[in-house]
Design an enzyme around this catalytic site. Sequence first.
Site: not given
Ligand code: BGC
Length: 745
Positions: A284
Amino acid sequence: MNFKLSLSLIILCANMASFAQIQQKPISQRVDSVLLLMTLEEKIGQLNQYNDDWTATGPVTVDSDKAKQISNGQVGSLLNCLGAERTRSWQEKAMQSRMKIPLLFGQDVIHGYKTTFPIPLAEACSWDMDAIKLSAQVAANEASAGGIHWTFAPMVDIARDPRWGRVMEGAGEDPYLGSLIAKARVQGFQDEKLGGINSVMACAKHFAAYGAAIGGRDYNSVDMSDRLLWETYLPPFKAAVDAGVATFMNSFNDINGVPATGNTYLQRDILKGKWGFTGFVVSDWGSVGEMINHGNVKNRYEAALCAITAGCDMDMESRCYKNNLTQLVNDNKVPLALIDDAVRRILQKKFELGLFDDPYRFCNAEREQEALNNPEHAKIARKVAAKSIVLLKNENQLLPVSKNTKTIAFIGPLVKALKQNKGFWDIEVPGVDSNFIVSQWEGVQNCVSAATKLLYAKGCDIEGDNKDGFAEAVSVAKQADVIILSIGEKRDMSGEARSRSKIGIPGVQEDLFKELLATGKPIVVLINAGRPLVFNFIAGHANAILYTWWLGSEAGNAIADVLFGDYNPSAKLAITFPRSVGQIPIYYSHFNTGRPATGDANHHQNSSYLDESIFPEYAFGYGLSYTSFVYSDLKLSSAKIKSNETLEVSVTIKNTGKYDGEEIVQLYLRDKVGSIARPTKELKDFSKIALKAGESKTIKFAIDKEKLSFYNQKLEWAAEPGDFDLMIGASSDDIRLKDTFELLN
Ligand code: BGC
């Protein structure tokens, strides 16, 4: 063309075979032939993902030399890069690199791209797998035409805490329903198989147990038994793997003290080991580096070591891999084979998407225009949105409202709102007016007869304590035959980093409701939100309530369709609605306990509260229709089955009202005695059926060993002989028919 140059290298390597012959080779061989030619730095580049310049959900590192890094082959993927034109220009940079390995463009296409669909939790309430799949297909069609190869969806985290803002992004509380929805969404995004022009890679996230953050606080720790993990939180991930999901994303949380990003048990043992997942895992946002904050690693060098060892293949935005993997390999801490495995997994997907054959195949401005202007998409979004609206209350059949009503007062801060209807995780598509949304006002206006007088007052804002608009709202209400009040949350009050400790209706909206109630006029309340809210007073006093969630670009039309009876609501809650925050976590599939909760006042005899009911405001599976259904003739093919046999269950449902409608018939089981206590009810099957007024249908369910199994003490999936209760209901708290059967040895 540049990409042909890269192919010429591969061709050389493959003993001068022809381009066509190369294309015929199995992808694994093609991957190996590319890998053979790559330097360590180029390999590490493939594991590196950067943000472009779009909305960020975490700290952004700005590299002034990003373009140079891409043309040097130091970046494998970009996220937040939108549109055929922009993706093409970055891809051109990648094609300047020595190996000419195409970039992957990833994006959070969570509930639609240009056409915004209902938030995922709302769609989940449709219990309609075809509709959910179609919604993902439309999103993939539009996104892929805008250069996107990869969506960071579906979020398949089970969520039982409505304080957590990301409940909006999942499929609710139940592992069975959640697994079916995970499958439908994966199949929808990937269009059955990668490689088609309308197909984008799906990403099952956040692995794992992110939805169980303590206190509902986003990014918080998770403390969970293995049994709960396997039984409740892992099944939708497994369903995604079985459906062929191309990628996984790990998660921000630690689980039992080990961050998911550096968690070998989750990623190597379970996902890539036991489940045999052949795709790749992305971290993530920044979560590799965040393991330092967790207190599990000392520095970024250790963070990279921990994550790659645990099975995290791609580093989103933390740059830990980019800056440390070479050293780690040189220090003999990370074997080259580990890097090769991660690179192989990523290249495999690039091949499957057809990017080695044509890196620009998704950046086609003409196709983009066509997809973004396809009128069918709005029609589909309207239907899916109507299917997602839950009818919570309908006293004296106030709904549907007649289209010929003389005067309607449409009141509230959300009546004329545009963007609010989209909910969190909408996308600002380049060149598209972000107010391309049918407001609730417009939808209703289009639906009522020319003779209907439609009056408006805003009443108040969503937040704040200003009541200046109340007098006007009351005066408008007094002139009307019926009041429709549209209230709720702001679109960004739920979503990532949007946890709330108070989940009532914000601001003075409930006070506005009380003022309108005092007029004595019948009142329909529309509640727009990204999570279950607590609204007991409204629940008790409104004449009718529609929970509309956030419905997307066709919100206004879909709401009008339901309000005026063009669509008879059929949705049922995919998550329990508490009566108070103190009841959280609350979910239907609880254990019986030694002092079962009956709701009576003898507190030493049952597990309950002194000051609150133990029952939710609205239970999992609950939702009304404009018509009524009678359940009868429950029949079991036998009172006993052997473990290799299937029990057939049939039940007859009759539409006894005056409207055609759909009913979601739910089958729950209770395993009466288990070596591990079993919940009082577990959803094991359901059927959504359409019945004309007066029509009946007999539906059948099949119960086999699989449906009777659970994770025993050794964490083995097994069924134990004994008695089972079988319950057929219209909701988890509205069981209409019951029987028992026995599983023999
Ligand atoms: C989120 C993810 C997301 C990623 C990219 C993160 O902060 O937890 O779910 O896909 O950002 O935007």
